[in-house]
Enzyme design. Structure first.
Site, PDB file in Angstrom:
ATOM      1  N   GLY A  52       0.843  -1.208   0.000  1.00 51.42           N
ATOM      2  CA  GLY A  52       0.000   0.000   0.000  1.00 51.42           C
ATOM      3  C   GLY A  52       0.871   1.249   0.000  1.00 51.42           C
ATOM      4  N   GLU A  97     -11.028   0.497  10.890  1.00 49.24           N
ATOM      5  CA  GLU A  97     -11.732  -0.485  10.051  1.00 49.24           C
ATOM      6  C   GLU A  97     -11.656  -1.908  10.608  1.00 49.24           C
ATOM      7  OE1 GLU A  97     -10.011  -0.846   6.103  1.00 49.24           O
ATOM      8  OE2 GLU A  97      -8.049  -0.329   6.882  1.00 49.24           O
ATOM      9  N   THR A 110       4.090   2.978   5.447  1.00 47.70           N
ATOM     10  CA  THR A 110       2.673   2.599   5.540  1.00 47.70           C
ATOM     11  C   THR A 110       1.997   3.623   6.440  1.00 47.70           C
ATOM     12  OG1 THR A 110       1.099   1.065   6.581  1.00 47.70           O
ATOM     13  CG2 THR A 110       3.367   0.876   7.305  1.00 47.70           C
ATOM     14  N   ILE A 111       0.763   3.951   6.130  1.00 43.25           N
ATOM     15  CA  ILE A 111       0.092   4.940   6.987  1.00 43.25           C
ATOM     16  C   ILE A 111      -0.304   4.333   8.336  1.00 43.25           C
ATOM     17  CG2 ILE A 111      -0.790   6.317   5.060  1.00 43.25           C
ATOM     18  CD1 ILE A 111      -3.596   5.064   5.726  1.00 43.25           C
ATOM     19  N   ASP A 112      -0.283   3.002   8.438  1.00 41.83           N
ATOM     20  CA  ASP A 112      -0.826   2.349   9.633  1.00 41.83           C
ATOM     21  C   ASP A 112       0.067   2.425  10.875  1.00 41.83           C
ATOM     22  OD1 ASP A 112      -2.980   1.685   8.102  1.00 41.83           O
ATOM     23  OD2 ASP A 112      -2.438  -0.412   7.832  1.00 41.83           O
ATOM     24  N   ASP A 126       2.302   0.421  11.890  1.00 44.62           N
ATOM     25  CA  ASP A 126       2.270  -0.860  12.607  1.00 44.62           C
ATOM     26  C   ASP A 126       3.538  -1.682  12.392  1.00 44.62           C
ATOM     27  OD1 ASP A 126       1.793  -1.301   9.952  1.00 44.62           O
ATOM     28  OD2 ASP A 126       0.141  -2.704  10.234  1.00 44.62           O
ATOM     29  N   ARG A 148     -26.134  15.824  15.429  1.00 46.91           N
ATOM     30  CA  ARG A 148     -26.059  14.416  15.022  1.00 46.91           C
ATOM     31  C   ARG A 148     -24.868  13.695  15.647  1.00 46.91           C
ATOM     32  NH1 ARG A 148     -27.335  15.461   8.683  1.00 46.91           N
ATOM     33  NH2 ARG A 148     -29.543  14.962   8.767  1.00 46.91           N
ATOM     34  N   ARG A 207       1.238  -5.373  -5.120  1.00 45.64           N
ATOM     35  CA  ARG A 207       1.391  -6.503  -4.191  1.00 45.64           C
ATOM     36  C   ARG A 207       1.564  -7.725  -5.080  1.00 45.64           C
ATOM     37  NH1 ARG A 207      -3.050  -3.674  -1.102  1.00 45.64           N
ATOM     38  NH2 ARG A 207      -2.011  -2.834   0.739  1.00 45.64           N
ATOM     39  N   ASP A 216       5.122  -4.564   6.271  1.00 51.27           N
ATOM     40  CA  ASP A 216       5.688  -5.855   6.704  1.00 51.27           C
ATOM     41  C   ASP A 216       5.650  -6.932   5.620  1.00 51.27           C
ATOM     42  OD1 ASP A 216       2.996  -6.093   6.921  1.00 51.27           O
ATOM     43  OD2 ASP A 216       2.972  -6.800   8.989  1.00 51.27           O
ATOM     44  N   GLY A 217       4.663  -6.886   4.726  1.00 44.36           N
ATOM     45  CA  GLY A 217       4.617  -7.858   3.628  1.00 44.36           C
ATOM     46  C   GLY A 217       5.833  -7.677   2.725  1.00 44.36           C
ATOM     47  N   ALA A 268     -12.712  13.066  19.593  1.00 41.52           N
ATOM     48  CA  ALA A 268     -13.779  12.060  19.482  1.00 41.52           C
ATOM     49  C   ALA A 268     -14.317  11.667  20.848  1.00 41.52           C
ATOM     50  CB  ALA A 268     -13.250  10.827  18.769  1.00 41.52           C
ATOM     51  N   ARG A 274      -6.420  -1.850   9.342  1.00 45.54           N
ATOM     52  CA  ARG A 274      -7.006  -3.197   9.305  1.00 45.54           C
ATOM     53  C   ARG A 274      -6.662  -3.955  10.568  1.00 45.54           C
ATOM     54  NH1 ARG A 274      -5.631  -5.318   3.679  1.00 45.54           N
ATOM     55  NH2 ARG A 274      -3.628  -4.652   4.511  1.00 45.54           N
ATOM     56  N   ARG A 288     -17.310  17.612  12.067  1.00 44.10           N
ATOM     57  CA  ARG A 288     -17.794  18.203  13.321  1.00 44.10           C
ATOM     58  C   ARG A 288     -18.714  19.398  13.048  1.00 44.10           C
ATOM     59  NH1 ARG A 288     -16.641  18.037  18.450  1.00 44.10           N
ATOM     60  NH2 ARG A 288     -14.843  16.672  18.263  1.00 44.10           N
ATOM     61  N   MET A 347      -8.725   4.155   8.396  1.00 40.89           N
ATOM     62  CA  MET A 347      -7.972   2.951   8.028  1.00 40.89           C
ATOM     63  C   MET A 347      -7.260   2.351   9.233  1.00 40.89           C
ATOM     64  SD  MET A 347      -6.397   3.223   4.253  1.00 40.89           S
ATOM     65  CE  MET A 347      -7.395   2.677   2.864  1.00 40.89           C
ATOM     66  N   GLN A 360      -7.089   8.846   2.885  1.00 36.00           N
ATOM     67  CA  GLN A 360      -6.055   8.873   3.933  1.00 36.00           C
ATOM     68  C   GLN A 360      -4.684   8.474   3.405  1.00 36.00           C
ATOM     69  OE1 GLN A 360      -7.974   6.911   7.711  1.00 36.00           O
ATOM     70  NE2 GLN A 360      -9.142   6.354   5.915  1.00 36.00           N
TER      71      GLN A 360
HETATM   72  O1  F6P Z   1      -1.624   0.453   3.868  1.00 37.67           O
HETATM   73  C1  F6P Z   1      -2.362  -0.278   4.813  1.00 37.67           C
HETATM   74  C2  F6P Z   1      -3.807   0.012   4.621  1.00 37.67           C
HETATM   75  O2  F6P Z   1      -3.905   1.377   4.660  1.00 37.67           O
HETATM   76  C3  F6P Z   1      -4.797  -0.618   5.602  1.00 37.67           C
HETATM   77  O3  F6P Z   1      -5.097   0.156   6.696  1.00 37.67           O
HETATM   78  C4  F6P Z   1      -5.983  -0.883   4.725  1.00 37.67           C
HETATM   79  O4  F6P Z   1      -6.771  -1.894   5.230  1.00 37.67           O
HETATM   80  C5  F6P Z   1      -5.336  -1.250   3.461  1.00 37.67           C
HETATM   81  O5  F6P Z   1      -4.186  -0.462   3.358  1.00 37.67           O
HETATM   82  C6  F6P Z   1      -6.169  -1.147   2.230  1.00 37.67           C
HETATM   83  O6  F6P Z   1      -5.331  -1.263   1.120  1.00 37.67           O
HETATM   84  P1  F6P Z   1      -5.743  -1.652  -0.347  1.00 37.67           P
HETATM   85  O7  F6P Z   1      -7.050  -1.026  -0.630  1.00 37.67           O
HETATM   86  O8  F6P Z   1      -4.647  -1.108  -1.184  1.00 37.67           O
HETATM   87  O9  F6P Z   1      -5.807  -3.116  -0.386  1.00 37.67           O
END
Ligand code: F6P
Length: 328
Positions: A15, A227, A130-132, A134, A167, A76, A107-108, A191, A176, A159, A174, A260
């Site tokens: 990603g 997510e 990676t934005i995550d 992780d 509401r 990928r 990591d992949g 939040a 996962r 907001r 994002m 994002q």
């Molecule tokens: O890069 C990681 C991530 O942002 C995850 O948070 C998300 O689930 C995933 O990418 C979605 O990636 P793609 O739509 O490219 O499979």
């Protein structure tokens, strides 16, 4: 005797994330600085298998430090997960006289690099992109800071409309498998509740907390949901559940999605990318291999790829407490 490095390749994989271009720029210019050649590999490991290479010099990376995405494209590659695929990739690298590569990814991508290094003794270095956020062995991955800023900018806008209509908004972000974006952006955006994969808040506690907020006089609320959260319902099912149990709330859902992953990188990500690129190339030149370049306590560090892949990035539990206190 480590191999003398004269030609280094760079690729982006998995990603994409803001800051990848700044990292490519850094790798290319560090090679130029040390008078070695640099080759760009298009479309990640798939491009490696297909020999989709391009010579790169300092001028081929001008005007990209501010750009999101990756000029080298990303993929990928399923084929690289096979021995045959990796053999083809190795043959292409040897044909192009490449002595080592820097992979920018998650990591992949690191798993691929680590296996490749083991099979062919080929020098590899990883830069976490990676934005995550992780990846073990770095406090920040490339793109995380930018993504946080994107998320809070979006939630600030949500907001406005949430408060005009009294509401409740469920905002899905994002992540996962990791709640870093949700937790930090959730606190930054004020939040009410934050749902993350690492912690099962439970439906009843969520409903109870929302009931309390109404009773405390709050007219609108924002709930940030990663997510991959553990509550077991997707964000739309969650809306239906909350509306059924708390009829006093009018709920709307906003899924921020791939926005994002895009956008101009923050200054933080650009500086990080520049620092990590320098270290990745210079480490290869020093004969090091099979490491991820990261940042810990504002110092650039090396972590064995295997450790970066296997290590767990824990969320800061103190942040959960801060969030709870802030939503009183
Ligand atoms: O890069 C990681 C991530 O942002 C995850 O948070 C998300 O689930 C995933 O990418 C979605 O990636 P793609 O739509 O490219 O499979």
């Amino acid at each position: 005797m480590p191999k003398i490095i004269k030609r280094v390749a760079v690729l982006t994989s998995g990603g994409d994330s803001p800051g990848m271009n700044a990292a490519i720029r850094s790798v290319v210019r560090t090679c130029a600085f040390h008078k070695i050649q640099c080759i760009g590999i298009y479309r990640g490991y798939q491009g490696m298998i297909e020999g989709d290479f391009i010579e790169m010099g300092p001028r081929s990376v001008h005007n990209i430090i501010n750009k999101g995405g990756t000029i080298l494209k990303s993929a990928r590659s399923k084929e690289f997960m096979t021995v045959e695929g990796r053999k083809k990739a190795y043959a292409e690298l040897i044909k192009a006289e490449i002595d080592g590569f820097v992979v920018i990814g998650g990591d992949g991508s690191f798993t691929g690099a680590q296996i490749f290094n083991k099979e062919f003794k080929f020098p590899v270095m990883g830069i976490p992109g990676t934005i995550d956020n992780d990846i073990f062995g770095t406090s920040h991955t490339l793109g995380y800071d930018t993504a946080l800023n994107t998320v809070i900018e979006c939630i600030d806008k949500i907001r406005d409309t949430a408060s005009s209509h009294n509401r409740l908004f469920f905002v899905e972000v994002m992540g996962r498998d990791a709640g870093h974006i949700a937790l930090n952006a959730g606190i930054g955006a004020g939040a009410e509740e934050i749902l993350i994969p690492e912690e099962d808040l439970g439906l009843e506690r969520l409903v109870e907390s929302l009931r309390k907020s109404k009773a405390a006089g709050k007219s609108s609320s924002i709930v940030v949901i990663a997510e991959g959260d553990k509550i077991g319902k997707n964000v739309f099912e969650l809306k239906d559940y909350v509306e059924a149990n708390l009829p006093e709330y009018e709920v709307r859902v906003s899924v921020l999605g791939h926005m994002q992953r895009g956008g101009s990188p923050s200054c933080f990500d650009r500086v990080l990318a520049s620092r990590l690129g320098v270290k990745a190339v210079e480490s290869l030149l020093e004969g090091k291999s099979n490491f991820m370049v990261g940042m810990l306590n504002d110092k650039v560090t090396l972590t064995p790829l295997l450790q970066a892949i296997k290590g767990e990035t824990l969320i800061d539990r103190e942040l959960l407490r801060v969030s709870e206190i802030m939503s009183v």
